[in-house]
Design an enzyme around this catalytic site. Sequence first.
Site, PDB file in Angstrom:
ATOM      1  N   GLU A 227       0.895  -1.103   0.044  1.00 55.93           N
ATOM      2  CA  GLU A 227      -0.026  -0.133  -0.026  1.00 55.93           C
ATOM      3  C   GLU A 227       0.798   1.264  -0.060  1.00 55.93           C
ATOM      4  O   GLU A 227       1.502   1.574   0.954  1.00 55.93           O
ATOM      5  CB  GLU A 227      -0.918  -0.181   1.137  1.00 55.93           C
ATOM      6  CG  GLU A 227      -1.724  -1.249   1.138  1.00 55.93           C
ATOM      7  CD  GLU A 227      -2.903  -1.160   0.281  1.00 55.93           C
ATOM      8  OE1 GLU A 227      -3.312  -0.001  -0.255  1.00 55.93           O
ATOM      9  OE2 GLU A 227      -3.722  -2.118   0.082  1.00 55.93           O
ATOM     10  N   CYS A 261      -1.958   9.658   2.493  1.00 50.28           N
ATOM     11  CA  CYS A 261      -1.459   9.023   1.454  1.00 50.28           C
ATOM     12  C   CYS A 261      -2.445   9.225   0.072  1.00 50.28           C
ATOM     13  O   CYS A 261      -1.795   9.272  -1.099  1.00 50.28           O
ATOM     14  CB  CYS A 261      -1.434   7.413   1.407  1.00 50.28           C
ATOM     15  SG  CYS A 261      -2.988   6.825   1.872  1.00 50.28           S
TER      16      CYS A 261
END
Length: 480
Positions: A227, A261
């Site tokens: 991720e 993110c």
Amino acid sequence: MAADTTRTLGAEKTEGECELDRIFILQKKAYLENPYPSYGQRIAKLDKLIALTEANEEKFINAISTDFGNRARHETIIAEIIVTVSGAKMAKKSLKKWMRSRGVPTPPHMLPAKSKIEPQPLGVVGIISPWNYPLQLALAPAIAALAAGNRVMIKPSELTPRLSEALHEAVSAEFGEDEFAVITGGVETGQAFTQTPFDHLLFTGSTPVGIRVAQAAARNLTPVTLELGGKSPTIIDDSADIATAASSIAYGKMLNAGQTCVAPDYVLAPSGKVDQMAEAIANAARTLYPEIDTTNDYTSIISDRHFARLKTMVEEARDMGAKIIEVGSANALHPQRKLPLTIDPPKDSGVMKEEIFGPILPILSSSSSDDAIAYINAGDRPLALYWYGEDTHARDRVLQQTVSGGVTVNDALWHVAQEHLPFGGVGKSGIGAYHGEAGFTTFSHLKPVFYQSKFSSSGALRPPYTTKTDKILSFIRKIL
Ligand code: NAD
């Protein structure tokens, strides 16, 4: 135990590595003793995880805020506590369905056999989490891994030491270390962690470190979910309402001071609307944070090193002649390790060369939808993409012509919070996905099982081959 690991388990090494190996061996043994925890056992683990999150809420809020210098209390409640608890509750609700074996069709010539896909725990799962949402990004993958029946070891970030310690204490109080453990330590511990022969490793962090993690895991053929990050674009279509878009972009960028993110990294606005867009975002930011210089609702940058990097980006852009709008006063904010929201229509400055991960928002001009698509496609595949507008034809063209981890249309961030949607990157922004059923699948082996029938005619295809075999084969060809 796997013999061919990059580190020999239990042999060498530092105290931290010995502890890591000890817990891994304990978990592997416990897994072998109970390789398929029942539905009830898994529900009990999810309940314990919910209970520990809720019971330690204040402790976690304070630990994260101290680690950051200041983390807005509501941001921790929304993005760490509520997201974690709702993810665990959703997993509890869906677990029976996820665990069910799934029947698939069996071709006519194989009947009356049956075919099924039977989800099975993988064993011991490793999770490496970053500092930016240090509780959620440690516990959300753990929820999926526990629901799938695995044992779990987490290595949280060394940049949030108080939260990591609080999490270690909370998890050890509720769980046996043979079922769920938190391993604290620095980068060396992270490196040793990636060399451990887990049955699956999920890493959340930066792309460069993700590459090193994948390389280390490959030595054990440990499957990875990565991720990662990257530059998530925000497209303003000509059909967009500027003020509405600006308000949601300002929120998406300023949440956690841009240390998210999936934060909008930069904006692509129609030529001729760049200044209007910049002003609208600045106004929206002033509405969201009317007392930005003094409020605790605006989060600090995690460390002096990260702060210096962001300040250098702004200075570089200024030196190159970028027109900059700042919301908040640098003099008031800098001592709190906070940055004004800095809106920066750039002139090829460093802000466009790497993921920003802070409250700096470049606004680029694009001459058309195709121009925006071409700009995005010239770079790495982003983790998220945002599109604002009313023209559905233009929207669908962007959706079809760009590849990103996920998309929110007419808002920012929200696709991540929708647990029924898989969350993950693509290309340089990641490999694999989790959240909801996608997480259960990631941490399961979907085992195909063929149940032969006692009335099967498969024996008729065995040698010695005769004219009878030819007749059967010609019949099979007809019914295929
Ligand atoms: P990072 O890559 O520096 O560190 C992440 C974790 O990896 C930390 O726990 C660290 O201790 C560990 N680590 C560092 N070097 C290691 C090594 N060589 N081997 C093994 N482990 C190692 O990332 P960060 O600064 O903590 O987080 C910011 C980055 O994470 C940004 O790029 C952001 O986009 C990304 N991110 C992605 C997601 C997502 O879900 N896709 C979520 C949050 C953050």
